[in-house]
Write a protein that holds these residues in place. Structure first.
Motif, PDB file in Angstrom:
ATOM      1  N   ARG A  48      -3.250   2.928   2.308  1.00 35.48           N
ATOM      2  CA  ARG A  48      -1.929   3.438   1.944  1.00 35.48           C
ATOM      3  C   ARG A  48      -1.673   3.201   0.466  1.00 35.48           C
ATOM      4  NH1 ARG A  48       1.757   0.189   5.964  1.00 35.48           N
ATOM      5  NH2 ARG A  48       0.664  -1.443   4.798  1.00 35.48           N
ATOM      6  N   SER A  49      -0.774   3.940  -0.055  1.00 32.84           N
ATOM      7  CA  SER A  49      -0.445   3.794  -1.481  1.00 32.84           C
ATOM      8  C   SER A  49       0.209   2.452  -1.766  1.00 32.84           C
ATOM      9  CB  SER A  49       0.480   4.932  -1.908  1.00 32.84           C
ATOM     10  OG  SER A  49       1.684   4.894  -1.152  1.00 32.84           O
ATOM     11  N   VAL A  50       0.931   1.902  -0.782  1.00 32.86           N
ATOM     12  CA  VAL A  50       1.604   0.623  -1.004  1.00 32.86           C
ATOM     13  C   VAL A  50       0.611  -0.530  -0.992  1.00 32.86           C
ATOM     14  CG1 VAL A  50       3.772   1.433  -0.026  1.00 32.86           C
ATOM     15  CG2 VAL A  50       2.059   0.416   1.478  1.00 32.86           C
ATOM     16  N   ASP A  51      -0.648  -0.295  -0.549  1.00 32.13           N
ATOM     17  CA  ASP A  51      -1.649  -1.353  -0.522  1.00 32.13           C
ATOM     18  C   ASP A  51      -2.322  -1.549  -1.882  1.00 32.13           C
ATOM     19  OD1 ASP A  51      -1.075  -1.635   2.148  1.00 32.13           O
ATOM     20  OD2 ASP A  51      -2.692  -0.284   2.804  1.00 32.13           O
ATOM     21  N   TRP A  52      -2.050  -0.703  -2.854  1.00 31.80           N
ATOM     22  CA  TRP A  52      -2.664  -0.770  -4.187  1.00 31.80           C
ATOM     23  C   TRP A  52      -1.631  -1.174  -5.220  1.00 31.80           C
ATOM     24  CZ3 TRP A  52      -7.864  -0.043  -5.024  1.00 31.80           C
ATOM     25  CH2 TRP A  52      -8.595   0.491  -3.967  1.00 31.80           C
ATOM     26  N   SER A  53      -2.083  -1.952  -6.186  1.00 29.35           N
ATOM     27  CA  SER A  53      -1.227  -2.354  -7.313  1.00 29.35           C
ATOM     28  C   SER A  53      -1.920  -1.937  -8.614  1.00 29.35           C
ATOM     29  CB  SER A  53      -0.988  -3.864  -7.326  1.00 29.35           C
ATOM     30  OG  SER A  53      -0.337  -4.264  -6.146  1.00 29.35           O
ATOM     31  N   ALA A  78      -7.206   7.448  -4.066  1.00 32.98           N
ATOM     32  CA  ALA A  78      -6.709   8.706  -3.474  1.00 32.98           C
ATOM     33  C   ALA A  78      -5.290   8.570  -2.921  1.00 32.98           C
ATOM     34  CB  ALA A  78      -7.685   9.179  -2.391  1.00 32.98           C
ATOM     35  N   PRO A  79      -4.944   7.494  -2.182  1.00 31.16           N
ATOM     36  CA  PRO A  79      -3.558   7.402  -1.676  1.00 31.16           C
ATOM     37  C   PRO A  79      -2.541   7.335  -2.798  1.00 31.16           C
ATOM     38  CG  PRO A  79      -4.992   5.904  -0.474  1.00 31.16           C
ATOM     39  CD  PRO A  79      -5.785   6.402  -1.633  1.00 31.16           C
ATOM     40  N   VAL A  80      -2.885   6.592  -3.880  1.00 32.39           N
ATOM     41  CA  VAL A  80      -1.954   6.488  -5.008  1.00 32.39           C
ATOM     42  C   VAL A  80      -1.809   7.829  -5.702  1.00 32.39           C
ATOM     43  CG1 VAL A  80      -1.527   5.322  -7.203  1.00 32.39           C
ATOM     44  CG2 VAL A  80      -2.523   4.053  -5.299  1.00 32.39           C
ATOM     45  N   LYS A  81      -2.917   8.540  -5.855  1.00 35.95           N
ATOM     46  CA  LYS A  81      -2.861   9.846  -6.489  1.00 35.95           C
ATOM     47  C   LYS A  81      -2.043  10.831  -5.661  1.00 35.95           C
ATOM     48  CE  LYS A  81      -5.863  13.465  -8.377  1.00 35.95           C
ATOM     49  NZ  LYS A  81      -7.248  13.911  -8.545  1.00 35.95           N
ATOM     50  N   ALA A  82      -2.254  10.803  -4.343  1.00 41.33           N
ATOM     51  CA  ALA A  82      -1.504  11.725  -3.481  1.00 41.33           C
ATOM     52  C   ALA A  82      -0.010  11.431  -3.527  1.00 41.33           C
ATOM     53  CB  ALA A  82      -2.018  11.630  -2.046  1.00 41.33           C
ATOM     54  N   GLU A  83       0.350  10.134  -3.533  1.00 40.87           N
ATOM     55  CA  GLU A  83       1.761   9.778  -3.592  1.00 40.87           C
ATOM     56  C   GLU A  83       2.365  10.187  -4.922  1.00 40.87           C
ATOM     57  OE1 GLU A  83       5.406   8.174  -2.306  1.00 40.87           O
ATOM     58  OE2 GLU A  83       3.549   8.733  -1.236  1.00 40.87           O
ATOM     59  N   ARG A  84       1.584   9.985  -6.037  1.00 47.36           N
ATOM     60  CA  ARG A  84       2.103  10.382  -7.353  1.00 47.36           C
ATOM     61  C   ARG A  84       2.314  11.888  -7.420  1.00 47.36           C
ATOM     62  NH1 ARG A  84      -0.498  12.384 -11.443  1.00 47.36           N
ATOM     63  NH2 ARG A  84      -2.536  11.808 -10.592  1.00 47.36           N
ATOM     64  N   GLU A  85       1.355  12.672  -6.914  1.00 48.85           N
ATOM     65  CA  GLU A  85       1.490  14.132  -6.950  1.00 48.85           C
ATOM     66  C   GLU A  85       2.663  14.601  -6.086  1.00 48.85           C
ATOM     67  OE1 GLU A  85      -2.256  15.623  -5.749  1.00 48.85           O
ATOM     68  OE2 GLU A  85      -3.252  15.246  -7.691  1.00 48.85           O
ATOM     69  N   GLU A  88       5.764  13.893  -8.070  1.00 57.16           N
ATOM     70  CA  GLU A  88       5.890  14.841  -9.177  1.00 57.16           C
ATOM     71  C   GLU A  88       6.296  16.222  -8.676  1.00 57.16           C
ATOM     72  OE1 GLU A  88       2.198  14.796 -11.165  1.00 57.16           O
ATOM     73  OE2 GLU A  88       2.518  12.847 -12.164  1.00 57.16           O
ATOM     74  N   ALA A  89       5.760  16.589  -7.480  1.00 54.84           N
ATOM     75  CA  ALA A  89       6.123  17.900  -6.924  1.00 54.84           C
ATOM     76  C   ALA A  89       7.589  17.921  -6.497  1.00 54.84           C
ATOM     77  CB  ALA A  89       5.221  18.237  -5.740  1.00 54.84           C
ATOM     78  N   GLU A  90       8.052  16.766  -5.970  1.00 51.38           N
ATOM     79  CA  GLU A  90       9.446  16.723  -5.530  1.00 51.38           C
ATOM     80  C   GLU A  90      10.400  16.636  -6.704  1.00 51.38           C
ATOM     81  OE1 GLU A  90       9.987  13.571  -2.822  1.00 51.38           O
ATOM     82  OE2 GLU A  90       9.058  14.612  -1.120  1.00 51.38           O
ATOM     83  N   ASN A  91      10.036  15.903  -7.725  1.00 51.01           N
ATOM     84  CA  ASN A  91      10.931  15.728  -8.856  1.00 51.01           C
ATOM     85  C   ASN A  91      10.157  15.942 -10.145  1.00 51.01           C
ATOM     86  OD1 ASN A  91      13.106  15.136 -10.426  1.00 51.01           O
ATOM     87  ND2 ASN A  91      12.878  12.916 -10.246  1.00 51.01           N
ATOM     88  N   ASP A  92      10.083  17.170 -10.568  1.00 54.48           N
ATOM     89  CA  ASP A  92       9.425  17.509 -11.835  1.00 54.48           C
ATOM     90  C   ASP A  92      10.448  17.753 -12.929  1.00 54.48           C
ATOM     91  OD1 ASP A  92      10.480  19.702 -10.693  1.00 54.48           O
ATOM     92  OD2 ASP A  92       8.774  21.044 -11.124  1.00 54.48           O
TER      93      ASP A  92
END
Length: 607
Positions: A48-53, A78-85, A88-92
């Motif tokens: 998960r994205s929350v598992d990475w710092s 990959a999880p961090v990248k997917a969460e960032r994208e 960004e897609a939701e709030n650009d």
């Protein structure tokens, strides 16, 4: 810095390096936060994205450490990248816009103001302007000449040349290549009259390109971007909304077509059953298994692939068939009952008759009798007798209403007649009921109870009693003044009397006066007859008038009663003389009759 990164410290970092914002001896967090001792760990733990710092080296290079697996990497996970994208897609939106785009639990976008905290579902003006600007930059970037970075192939000879190892050259687009259709400025831009027309054109484009309704708008953008009609709607939200409407309309149309096709199949299936019944394949309601055996090879049976639907249509058809047959049986039985009723009518059946008597009078060989069972005959007889009783009750009710209407009509006519007689002076409160009734036509009150007629008479005359005294006073005054003589009036009140005095009051006054005169004359006649009888008994038939009669009358007390009526004694002597002569004449006739009767008696005794 080649090779995999160390799980504790990224490779290539000096020994003793401490990441920023950390104390000496500490390392990036490698353990997942402690969970409840009874709670089960997530299935995707570590992915998960929350598992990475995220961390940075002293040179400013980013690296990531997994809190669960203790893994570190220079590449963005990959999880961090997917969460960032996704974010960004939701709030650009940039900070200058002042708004943040978010999504509610139903995945619908809404906007929140960074300064005031106000939220709204409609797109703010600042965001709309930013979207337009962003679209314009995309179009400009699509038609802008490409730039490439090339490295000089010649070796560096001098420091000045080595410093210029990178050069930037502008590569013009090839003349053989055409710009994308969406930015072809050689075509004239279409002018739309309304927003609805723009939306209709965009939807027609989606329909022509056969866009799938199960995809998301972000997935189909590449398929429609090159179409000229893509620019009919300017904002992304409008295109997404139009795509949503297109999907809903397409799905609705598809469902309608499927429903129409299913309806056609059901109608064909029902027609197949009707044709089977007409061909005498079955006459009574049958089960679905029997239907399957009869029509399993019929294409209309196979056309419906759902077994439950076949059963449902079959059950509905058989239910309707059963109801139809029951209705036919009820109609036949009803006709037989009516025919049996005609038979009862022929036997002159009355409403008071009993089945035990009527059953013995009917002809057993008559088909109208034999077509019904004993139970149905009793039922038909009961219905017929009930019908007769209802007719009699209805007739009695109608007669009662007609009688009541006739009584109301008679009462009205009689009341009008009484009012007319009062106005004409023929009816007043001194007239008796029997006398007034004798003057009326019997057709006026025939059918009315005598008590009712008498009550109407009393009601009419009672109203006159309270008004009579004031009219009586006026009439007496006229009599005293000599303007009115009640004894010499030809009429009983109509057209007589002072103005304003009703005819009934005049008639009542005249009637009272005449009745009093009659009473007085009767008294005088009675007194005179007594005087004459006493004179005849005392003196006899040889009386000298008026000397001998006057001397007798002066000794009789009745004489003084006459003088009270009129003090003129000569008037009473003359009246007594006339009565005396009549008395003598009657006596003589009586004596003659008695003599004849005695002579006849003697002759009978001799014979």
């Amino acid at each position: 810095m080649g090779g995999p990164p160390n799980p504790m410290i990224p490779r290539g970092l000096p020994m003793g390096y401490v990441p920023p914002n950390m104390m000496y001896g500490m390392y990036p967090p490698l353990m997942y936060p402690q969970q409840h001792m009874y709670a089960a760990p997530p299935k995707d733990l570590g992915n998960r994205s929350v598992d990475w710092s995220e961390y940075k080296t002293p040179e400013g290079k980013k690296y990531w450490a997994n809190n669960i697996t203790k893994e570190t990497t220079w590449d963005e996970p990959a999880p961090v990248k997917a969460e960032r994208e996704r974010k960004e897609a939701e709030n650009d939106l940039p900070d200058e816009a002042g708004w943040v785009q978010l999504r509610d639990p139903n995945n619908k976008p809404y906007y929140k103001n960074k300064t005031s905290g106000v939220t709204q579902t409609s797109m703010p003006k600042e965001v709309r302007e930013y979207r337009k600007k962003q679209e314009a930059e995309k179009i400009a970037a699509a038609i802008k000449p490409r730039t490439t970075t090339q490295q000089d192939s010649s070796p560096a000879r001098t420091p000045s040349v080595a410093a210029k190892t990178l050069t930037t050259t502008t590569v013009l687009p090839e003349t053989t290549k055409k710009p994308p259709a969406a930015v072809d400025h050689s075509k004239p831009e279409r002018i739309y009259e309304s927003r609805s027309e723009r939306k209709d054109v965009f939807k027609q484009m989606l329909k022509d390109l056969n866009i799938s309704t199960s995809a998301r708008y972000e997935e189909i953008v590449r398929q429609i971007l090159t179409d000229d009609r893509y620019e009919a709607l300017k904002s992304k939200n409008d295109r997404a909304a139009a795509f949503e409407e297109y999907c809903q309309a397409t799905l609705k149309q598809k469902k309608g077509q499927e429903a129409e096709e299913l309806k056609t199949k059901v109608e064909a299936f029902t027609k197949m059953l009707s044709e089977g019944k007409a061909a005498d394949k079955f006459k009574e309601p049958i089960s679905f298994e029997t239907v399957r055996k009869l029509f399993d090879k019929d294409p209309r049976f196979v056309a419906i692939d759902q077994e439950s639907l076949r059963k449902k249509v079959t059950q509905e058809y058989m239910s309707d068939l059963s109801k139809e047959q029951m209705a036919i049986q009820r109609e036949r039985r009803h006709q037989k009952v009516l025919a049996f009723g005609e038979l009862l009518k022929k036997e002159n059946t009355q409403s008071s008759d009993k089945w035990s008597r009527i059953s013995g009078l009917l002809n057993n060989r008559d088909p109208r009798y034999s077509d019904l069972s004993e139970k149905d005959r009793k039922f038909a007889f009961a219905e017929y007798v009930s019908h007769l009783r209802n007719n009699e009750e209805l007739e009695a009710t109608q007669n009662h209403f007609q009688s009541q209407a006739r009584i109301r009509h008679l009462r009205k006519d009689l009341c009008d007649r009484m009012k007319t007689d009062i106005l004409r002076g023929k009816l007043h409160h001194f007239v008796t009921f029997d006398k007034y009734l004798s003057t009326l036509d019997k057709g006026l009150y025939r059918g009315l109870l005598p008590e009712l007629v008498e009550d109407m008479f009393l009601m009419m005359t009672t109203e006159l009693i309270s008004e009579y005294p004031k009219h009586k006073k006026v009439l007496k005054k006229m009599v005293v003044e000599g303007k009115f003589d009640p004894l010499n009036t030809e009429s009983e009140g109509e057209g007589v009397g002072p103005p304003g005095t009703p005819a009934w009051a005049v008639a009542a006054f005249v009637w009272v006066c005449r009745e009093r005169i009659k009473e007085r004359r009767s008294i005088i006649k009675s007194i005179t007859n007594r005087l004459v009888d006493g004179l005849y008994a005392t003196v006899g038939s040889n009386v000298s008038w008026p000397e001998e009669a006057r001397s007798y009358f002066n000794t009789n007390p009745f004489w003084f009663d006459l003088l009270e009526f009129d003090n003129n004694s000569d008037t009473w002597i003359e009246s007594a003389h006339n009565n005396y002569n009549k008395l003598l004449q009657n006596k003589k006739q009586k004596d003659k009759r008695s003599d004849r009767e005695r002579s006849r008696g003697r002759k009978r005794r001799k014979d």
